[in-house]
Motif scaffolding. Structure first.
Motif, PDB file in Angstrom:
ATOM      1  N   ASP A  95     -24.606 -65.064 -45.434  1.00  0.00           N
ATOM      2  CA  ASP A  95     -25.531 -64.000 -45.042  1.00  0.00           C
ATOM      3  C   ASP A  95     -26.964 -64.460 -45.293  1.00  0.00           C
ATOM      4  O   ASP A  95     -27.209 -65.600 -45.710  1.00  0.00           O
ATOM      5  N   ASP A  96     -27.920 -63.568 -45.023  1.00  0.00           N
ATOM      6  CA  ASP A  96     -29.335 -63.921 -45.186  1.00  0.00           C
ATOM      7  C   ASP A  96     -29.692 -64.252 -46.627  1.00  0.00           C
ATOM      8  O   ASP A  96     -30.618 -65.030 -46.882  1.00  0.00           O
ATOM      9  N   CYS A  99     -27.657 -68.012 -47.451  1.00  0.00           N
ATOM     10  CA  CYS A  99     -27.631 -69.144 -46.514  1.00  0.00           C
ATOM     11  C   CYS A  99     -28.545 -70.292 -46.953  1.00  0.00           C
ATOM     12  O   CYS A  99     -28.155 -71.459 -46.906  1.00  0.00           O
ATOM     13  N   LYS A 125     -27.254 -65.434 -35.614  1.00  0.00           N
ATOM     14  CA  LYS A 125     -28.480 -64.688 -35.875  1.00  0.00           C
ATOM     15  C   LYS A 125     -29.503 -64.917 -34.764  1.00  0.00           C
ATOM     16  O   LYS A 125     -30.182 -63.990 -34.315  1.00  0.00           O
TER      17      LYS A 125
END
Length: 295
Positions: A95-96, A99, A125
């Motif tokens: 995920d953000d 990462c 994304k």
């Protein structure tokens, strides 16, 4: 065959996305020491993901037989995230939040599969609807740093759609783009502009062709309008024509013919203003056509 309570507990533990590495579990055979915490893990899983760990556990290093392997200068929360992602029994996703540091760990430990998972996340994304177009330049710089070739290509494709204003707003980021990628980006923008110019020229040709057709229709409409006005004038001024044979010569212009309607009897007198409006509209169309042809 019924499961034992221990097997049920183990199954629940192994399918949880918050695995507990603080205690020995399910044949764990090595401990990673990070800061002051210890992670009980499996050599085989680490070795499958990382050639660095594989050599560490199979070559003539002290870690080969060591029960505890220190990972100096590593962060507990980051190592926890890495383990949760690589363990097949965990449901943890990229995920953000994780990462960026997972890419760093993947590079350090040569974890190709983890790098690919991070790249896949970033590509998803990039293609999402909520992604702001010019952010692809920041992502391109990230892709360069970690040699993410597929992501680089996708970012360049996205960047080719940027306009000059958007590129200008990202001056600092543009400076970080490598020369090969910058050339690809510029070449793509130039190709896009050439395609757009070709398309505009084609549309202009089509428009000019349609404009010529409209001009012909407008000219024909004007001629037919004058004929209709002449016929109406002859019928409306029939008495004047009988009394004055030279009357038609006096009405030598379209305006004069239309104005003559005001001196006739009903219902012809009512035609004067609609005819004037129609004449003005035809003139406006003709003027617009001449103006467009000059352009």
């Amino acid at each position: 065959m019924m499961q034992s309570d221990l097997e049920k507990d183990m199954e629940g533990e192994l399918t949880n996305d918050q695995l507990d590495f603080s205690q020995p579990w399910h044949f764990s055979d090595v401990v990673l020491k990070v800061e002051e915490e210890r992670f009980h893990v499996h050599r085989s899983i680490l070795a499958m993901w990382s050639p660095v760990f594989s050599r560490m556990f199979t070559s003539e290093f002290s870690e080969k037989t060591a029960a505890e392997v220190p990972l100096p200068e590593k962060n507990v929360s980051e190592i926890t995230e890495m383990l949760l992602v690589i363990y097949p029994t965990s449901a943890k996703e990229i995920d953000d939040k994780n990462c960026s540091f997972l890419l760093n760990l993947a590079r350090e430990y040569m974890m190709k599969k983890l790098t690919e998972k991070c790249e896949e996340f970033l590509m998803d994304k990039l293609s999402s609807q909520g992604y702001i177009s010019y952010q692809c330049l920041d992502l391109l710089v990230t892709a360069q740093s970690y040699n993410l070739e597929r992501l680089q290509e996708e970012c360049i494709i996205k960047a080719r759609e940027l306009n000059c204003w958007e590129l200008k707003e990202c001056d600092k980021t543009v400076d970080e783009i490598s020369s090969p990628n910058y050339r690809k980006l510029v070449d793509g923008i130039m190709q896009r502009m050439e395609n757009e110019i070709t398309l505009l020229r084609s549309k202009k040709s089509q428009a000019m062709l349609q404009l010529g057709n409209i001009e012909q229709f407008a000219s024909r409409a004007s001629e037919e309008f004058e004929e209709i006005v002449s016929l109406l004038m002859q019928v409306a001024t029939r008495d004047q024509l009988l009394g004055d044979p030279q009357y038609t010569r006096k009405l030598n212009s379209l305006d004069a013919k239309i104005n003559s309607m005001s001196y006739t009897k009903a219902p012809f007198a009512k035609f004067q203003y609609p005819l004037r409006d129609l004449k003005s509209e035809l003139e406006r169309i003709s003027n617009s056509i001449r103006f467009l042809k000059k352009e």
